[in-house]
Write a protein that holds these residues in place. Structure first.
Motif, PDB file in Angstrom:
ATOM      1  N   LEU A 178     124.429  83.635 -42.394  1.00 55.38           N
ATOM      2  CA  LEU A 178     124.596  82.737 -43.539  1.00 55.38           C
ATOM      3  C   LEU A 178     123.279  82.478 -44.260  1.00 55.38           C
ATOM      4  O   LEU A 178     123.272  82.085 -45.416  1.00 55.38           O
ATOM      5  N   LYS A 179     122.180  82.714 -43.580  1.00 59.62           N
ATOM      6  CA  LYS A 179     120.885  82.495 -44.224  1.00 59.62           C
ATOM      7  C   LYS A 179     120.670  83.406 -45.433  1.00 59.62           C
ATOM      8  O   LYS A 179     119.800  83.167 -46.248  1.00 59.62           O
ATOM      9  N   THR A 180     121.443  84.486 -45.517  1.00 56.97           N
ATOM     10  CA  THR A 180     121.144  85.495 -46.532  1.00 56.97           C
ATOM     11  C   THR A 180     122.025  85.425 -47.772  1.00 56.97           C
ATOM     12  O   THR A 180     121.973  86.306 -48.601  1.00 56.97           O
ATOM     13  N   ALA A 181     122.863  84.393 -47.909  1.00 54.85           N
ATOM     14  CA  ALA A 181     123.731  84.330 -49.095  1.00 54.85           C
ATOM     15  C   ALA A 181     122.872  84.415 -50.358  1.00 54.85           C
ATOM     16  O   ALA A 181     121.821  83.793 -50.447  1.00 54.85           O
ATOM     17  N   SER A 182     123.321  85.191 -51.306  1.00 56.39           N
ATOM     18  CA  SER A 182     122.455  85.480 -52.444  1.00 56.39           C
ATOM     19  C   SER A 182     122.556  84.393 -53.504  1.00 56.39           C
ATOM     20  O   SER A 182     123.485  83.598 -53.522  1.00 56.39           O
ATOM     21  N   SER A 183     121.591  84.370 -54.389  1.00 54.18           N
ATOM     22  CA  SER A 183     121.581  83.330 -55.406  1.00 54.18           C
ATOM     23  C   SER A 183     121.963  83.867 -56.780  1.00 54.18           C
ATOM     24  O   SER A 183     122.609  83.187 -57.543  1.00 54.18           O
ATOM     25  N   VAL A 184     121.584  85.077 -57.099  1.00 60.23           N
ATOM     26  CA  VAL A 184     121.991  85.659 -58.370  1.00 60.23           C
ATOM     27  C   VAL A 184     122.670  86.985 -58.090  1.00 60.23           C
ATOM     28  O   VAL A 184     122.098  87.866 -57.465  1.00 60.23           O
ATOM     29  N   ARG A 185     123.920  87.097 -58.521  1.00 57.51           N
ATOM     30  CA  ARG A 185     124.669  88.325 -58.270  1.00 57.51           C
ATOM     31  C   ARG A 185     124.680  89.137 -59.562  1.00 57.51           C
ATOM     32  O   ARG A 185     125.108  88.670 -60.596  1.00 57.51           O
ATOM     33  N   MET A 186     124.203  90.357 -59.492  1.00 55.35           N
ATOM     34  CA  MET A 186     124.150  91.179 -60.692  1.00 55.35           C
ATOM     35  C   MET A 186     125.416  92.005 -60.859  1.00 55.35           C
ATOM     36  O   MET A 186     125.794  92.373 -61.942  1.00 55.35           O
ATOM     37  N   ASP A 187     126.033  92.395 -59.777  1.00 54.64           N
ATOM     38  CA  ASP A 187     127.142  93.334 -59.896  1.00 54.64           C
ATOM     39  C   ASP A 187     128.213  93.012 -58.866  1.00 54.64           C
ATOM     40  O   ASP A 187     127.962  92.332 -57.887  1.00 54.64           O
ATOM     41  N   GLU A 221     128.405  86.021 -48.156  1.00 52.87           N
ATOM     42  CA  GLU A 221     129.279  85.338 -49.115  1.00 52.87           C
ATOM     43  C   GLU A 221     130.723  85.332 -48.636  1.00 52.87           C
ATOM     44  O   GLU A 221     131.446  84.353 -48.824  1.00 52.87           O
ATOM     45  N   ALA A 268     128.417  91.833 -49.421  1.00 56.89           N
ATOM     46  CA  ALA A 268     128.664  90.397 -49.462  1.00 56.89           C
ATOM     47  C   ALA A 268     129.139  89.859 -48.127  1.00 56.89           C
ATOM     48  O   ALA A 268     130.097  89.110 -48.061  1.00 56.89           O
ATOM     49  N   SER A 313     127.542  94.555 -54.936  1.00 51.09           N
ATOM     50  CA  SER A 313     126.563  94.207 -53.914  1.00 51.09           C
ATOM     51  C   SER A 313     127.275  93.776 -52.646  1.00 51.09           C
ATOM     52  O   SER A 313     128.288  93.090 -52.704  1.00 51.09           O
TER      53      SER A 313
END
Lengths: 179, 566
Positions: A83-92, A100, A97, A95
Motif C-alpha cells: 500500500l505504500k506505493t499507491a501512485s499520486s498522478v496516473r498518466m494512463d 490501487e 495498479a 499503468s
C-alpha cells in the motif's frame, strides 16, 4: 472453503518480468490444491486486477521486483508494504495498479483480500525476449516453496501430481535468432 | 522567461509516457511527448509460426490483450487471402465490442473523470439535491438519494483515513475545477458504478474468449468456439443468453450514464471545446466486418486532412490499398538507427539511445506518418470520418451529444468544436453509444446465422513457399491499430505493430512536424505550473497507453510521479 488466488504477474515477453507467470505455471503443472484455490497467469493487469482479488480469503502474488538486491533474491511483502506505493498522478489506463486495486477492493467494495503476500523475485534483465536470466530461473523452485509455505500457513493442502508437463508455452521453443 | 515542466511518472522501472512542456505567460509554448522505454518485442516473432503470433502479440499489453490478438490473426489472414466464416466474424465482433465498452468506461471514469471532478467538494454536496438534478438528466434508476448518500459516505471515509491517494490523480481544489458539489457527487457515484459495469463487459469477453485476460478462442482463419445450441459446454443458447444479459446491463449504463455524464461535464467546461485541438489530420480504419470477405462494415473508416471534414476520403476495406501503401515510420527524433522513413513491412527496430534532447532524439516511440503527415487516431477520428460520410449511426449519436451539451450549456455545439480536448471525450462517448447499439445487432446476427444451421467457425490456413505480406487492422479503443507481417515459407520474416498510441504520442518527424499529443498542448492555459492539471486533461483525453510494458513491482515506494518545474 477458503477462496485463494495465486496470481502470476508480469510480461512474459520482457525477460525476467515473466517470472511470475512462470512460477504459477510451474505450481499448476506440479501440484493440485484444495477446492477454492485458483491459479492465474494474469499478465500485466491494471485496474481490472480489482475484479480478480475482491472477496478473497487470501491473495498470493508472484512478481518480479526492482528493489536493488542481487538478481534472484526472493523478498516477501505483506499488504502494508504494497500500500505504500499507491501512485499520486496516473498518466494512463495501463499503468500497473496492484496497490490501487487493493485499496479499491477495500474502500469501494469493502471486500479486500484478507491475507496478502507478494513473493517478489529480484530481476536481472527486462530486455525483450521470452527467456529468464539464469539467476532468476534458479529462484523459481524457492519461489514455489514460499507459495506452498504460505498455503500451509493458511491450512490449505496441496498434493504432488503424477505427470508434470511444462505449460510455459512462450519459452517452450528456443527464442529464434533474428534473421 | 519560459519555465520547463516535466511530467514523468516513474511507477516502475521504465516504459512510461513523459511530457515536457515550456510555459510562457501562463500558456504552453512548446511541448515534447516521449516514451522512456525500448520494447522491440516484435523481434521475438521472427522465425516463428504465423499461426502462433497472436498468442505472443496479445502479451504486448496487459489491458489491450484482445486487440493485439485480433490484429495479428487478421494480418496473417490478409497475407494468405484467407476468408473468415460469418459466425467467426460475429463472435470476434462481439469480443471487440465488449472489450471496447469496458475500456471506454474505465477510461472515462477511472482515468480521466477526476481531471474534472473534485473529490474534495463531495462532502459538501446535498445528496437529495444531487438526486433531483440527476432526474432531469437521465432515466437511470441508480441515482437515488440513498445511493448518492452511500457514495458520499465512502468519500468521507476515504478522506478521514487519509487514503485519498487511491484516486491516483489528485489536483484537488485546483482553480481549474468548476463543478458544483452535487455534480461532483453524481459523477463520483457513477465512478463507483462504472467498476461494476466494466466488469460485466469483461465477463462477456471471458465467455466468448474462454478466459480473460488473454482470450484463447482465436485462430488464424476464424475462432475455435464450438457451436452447439443444446450444449452447456459449447457456445449454445445458455451462454448466448448470459452474454445478452451481461451486455444489456452494460448498454444501459453506457447510454443512460456514461453518455449523459460526458455531455453534462462537457457542458460545464465549455472553454475546453477551444483547447487541445492540435493535429487536425485524422485516420480511422473500417471495422466490425459484416461478411466473410470483409466487404461491408458497421464502423466506417477513412481520413481527413487539415480539418477539412467535407473532404473526407473513405477507406472501402479494412486493408485498403491506400492505407497499405501510405504508412511509414520516421525515426529522426526516435532512439533508433536509421535514415529515411520506412514502410512497416520493411521496418527496422535497431536501438540507438542518445539521451533526451528535444532538438535531436528524445523518444522510444517512432513517428508513424500517413502520406508523410502526422495523423490523430482514436474515437474522434472515427466519429469525424463517419459523420462526414453521413454514416447514420454516427450521425444519430453525434447529433444527440452535440444537442445535449448545447442544451445544458446554452450554446450551439458544432462538429468543428470537436477538434478539442472535450471533443475527444465526447467522441469516445458517442462511439460507446454506437457500440452499445451494435452489440445487440451483432448478437442477433450471430444467433440468426446459427439458427439457419450454419455452424462453421474456421477456415484452414494454407502456407506456400512464396513470400507474402499482410496487414491486419483493428479500430481499437485508442484508434487505428495495424499489424504488418511478412511470411516466408510458412515462417515470420518480419513483424511490426503500429499501435494507436504511437500515432498520437509520436515525436517530431524529419520535417519537424509534431505529433498529436505535442501539437494539442500548444497554447494550453496553465493556472499553476506546480500543478499542471491542464496538461493532464488534454493528454488524458487521448486515452494514452504507453505502459504496455514492464510490470515490475517497485516495493520501495519511490515517488511515483515527478513534476519538475525548471
Amino acid at each position: 472453503m477458503k477462496r485463494v488466488l495465486i496470481a502470476g504477474i508480469g510480461n512474459v515477453l520482457l525477460g525476467d518480468d515473466g517470472v511470475g507467470p512462470c512460477v504459477v505455471r510451474q505450481l499448476d503443472s506440479t501440484y493440485s490444491f484444495d477446492e477454492g484455490v485458483e491459479l492465474e497467469d494474469l499478465g500485466t493487469p491494471a485496474l481490472d486486477f480489482i475484479d480478480h482479488i475482491a472477496g478473497l480469503d487470501a491473495l498470493i502474488v508472484v512478481d518480479s521486483v526492482d528493489n536493488g538486491k542481487t538478481p534472484g533474491t526472493i523478498t516477501l511483502y505483506r499488504k502494508q508494504d504494497l500500500l505504500k506505493t499507491a501512485s499520486s498522478v496516473r498518466m494512463d489506463t495501463h499503468s500497473p495498479a496492484i496497490a490501487e486495486s487493493l485499496l479499491a477492493a477495500d474502500v469501494f467494495f469493502g471486500m479486500p483480500p484478507r491475507e496478502v503476500l507478494l513473493v517478489g523475485i529480484t530481476a536481472e534483465s527486462y530486455a525483450a525476449g521470452c527467456n529468464l536470466s539464469e539467476s532468476v530461473r534458479a529462484a523459481i523452485d524457492s519461489a514455489v516453496q514460499h507459495v506452498l509455505s504460505e498455503l500451509a500457513r493458511l491450512d490449505i493442502l496441496h498434493k504432488k501430481k503424477e505427470a508434470s508437463p511444462s505449460n510455459v508455452w512462450w519459452s517452450a521453443v528456443p527464442h529464434p535468432q533474428p534473421a | 522567461m519560459a519555465k520547463r515542466i516535466t511530467i514523468d511518472p516513474i511507477t516502475r522501472i521504465e516504459g512510461h509516457l513523459r511530457v515536457d512542456v515550456e510555459v510562457d505567460n501562463n500558456a504552453v509554448s512548446n511541448a515534447w511527448a516521449s516514451c522512456t522505454m525500448w520494447r522491440g518485442i516484435e523481434k521475438i516473432l521472427r522465425g516463428r509460426d504465423p499461426r502462433d503470433a497472436w498468442l505472443f502479440t496479445q502479451r504486448f499489453c496487459g489491458v489491450c490483450t484482445t486487440v493485439h490478438a485480433m490484429a495479428s490473426v487478421r494480418a496473417v489472414e490478409d497475407a494468405l487471402k484467407l476468408e473468415v466464416p460469418p459466425n467467426a466474424q460475429y463472435i470476434r465482433n462481439l469480443i471487440l465490442i465488449a472489450h471496447a465498452l469496458h475500456d471506454h468506461i474505465v477510461h472515462f471514469y477511472q482515468l480521466s473523470a477526476l481531471d474534472w471532478v473534485d473529490v474534495l467538494q463531495i462532502p459538501k454536496a446535498d445528496p437529495a439535491a444531487a438526486s433531483k438534478l440527476a432526474e432531469t438528466l437521465s432515466p437511470w434508476t441508480r441515482n437515488s438519494r440513498n445511493e448518492l448518500k452511500a457514495a458520499q459516505d465512502k468519500v468521507k471515509a476515504v478522506a478521514s483515513s487519509g487514503q485519498l491517494g487511491i484516486f491516483a490523480n489528485g489536483y484537488w481544489g485546483h482553480p481549474a475545477m468548476k463543478l458544483s458539489p452535487e455534480v461532483n457527487l453524481l459523477a463520483f457515484s457513477h465512478y463507483l458504478q462504472a467498476l461494476e459495469y466494466q466488469r460485466k463487459a469483461l465477463q462477456a469477453v471471458g465467455i466468448l474468449g474462454a478466459k480473460t485476460p488473454h482470450i484463447q478462442t482465436l485462430t488464424v482463419g476464424g475462432v475455435t468456439n464450438a457451436i452447439d445450441l443444446d450444449s452447456q459446454a459449447a457456445l449454445g443458447m445458455d451462454r448466448l443468453e448470459m452474454i445478452r444479459t451481461l451486455l444489456a446491463d452494460v448498454i444501459q449504463f453506457v447510454q443512460q450514464v456514461y453518455f449523459v455524464d460526458v455531455c453534462a461535464v462537457a457542458a460545464m467546461y465549455p472553454d475546453w471545446f477551444k483547447i487541445g485541438g492540435g493535429v487536425r489530420n485524422y485516420l480511422a480504419v473500417p471495422d466490425l466486418p459484416l461478411d466473410s470477405k470483409g466487404s461491408a462494415y458497421d464502423l466506417p473508416g477513412g481520413y481527413i486532412m487539415n480539418g477539412n471534414i467535407a473532404g473526407t476520403r473513405p477507406f472501402k476495406t479494412a486493408a485498403d490499398k491506400e492505407f497499405r501503401d501510405s504508412v511509414s515510420e520516421d525515426v529522426t527524433h526516435a532512439y533508433y538507427h536509421g535514415g529515411k522513413p520506412l514502410h512497416p513491412w520493411k521496418g527496422e527496430t535497431e536501438p540507438e539511445f542518445t539521451g533526451w534532447n528535444g532538438e535531436q532524439k528524445y523518444s522510444w516511440v517512432k513517428a508513424p506518418r500517413f502520406n508523410g503527415q502526422p495523423m490523430q487516431v482514436g474515437p474522434l477520428a472515427q466519429v469525424l470520418v463517419g459523420y462526414a460520410q453521413g454514416h447514420a449511426l454516427t450521425r444519430k449519436y453525434a447529433d444527440l451529444a452535440m444537442g445535449k451539451v448545447g442544451a445544458i450549456a446554452g450554446i450551439q455545439v458544432t462538429p468543428d468544436m470537436l477538434h478539442s480536448t472535450l471533443g475527444r471525450h465526447a467522441a469516445r462517448a458517442i462511439r460507446a453509444a454506437m457500440l452499445a447499439e451494435l452489440a445487440q445487432k451483432h448478437w442477433q446476427l450471430l444467433v440468426d446465422n446459427i439458427a439457419k444451421g450454419d455452424f462453421a467457425v474456421h477456415n484452414q490456413p494454407v502456407f506456400t513457399e512464396h513470400e507474402v505480406e499482410g496487414v491486419g487492422t483493428h479500430e481499437a479503443p485508442r484508434g487505428t491499430l495495424s499489424h504488418w507481417v511478412v511470411v516466408n515459407n510458412g515462417k515470420i520474416k518480419n513483424y511490426q505493430a503500429v499501435v494507436p498510441s504511437t500515432w498520437n504520442a509520436s515525436p517530431r518527424d524529419s520535417a519537424g512536424a509534431s505529433g498529436p499529443y505535442e501539437a494539442s498542448l500548444m497554447r494550453t492555459p496553465i493556472a499553476d505550473a506546480e500543478k499542471p492539471l491542464e496538461v493532464l486533461r488534454t493528454i488524458h483525453s487521448f486515452d494514452p497507453c504507453m505502459a504496455c510494458a514492464c510490470h515490475t513491482f517497485d516495493p520501495e515506494g519511490k515517488r511515483i510521479a515527478e513534476v519538475k518545474v525548471l
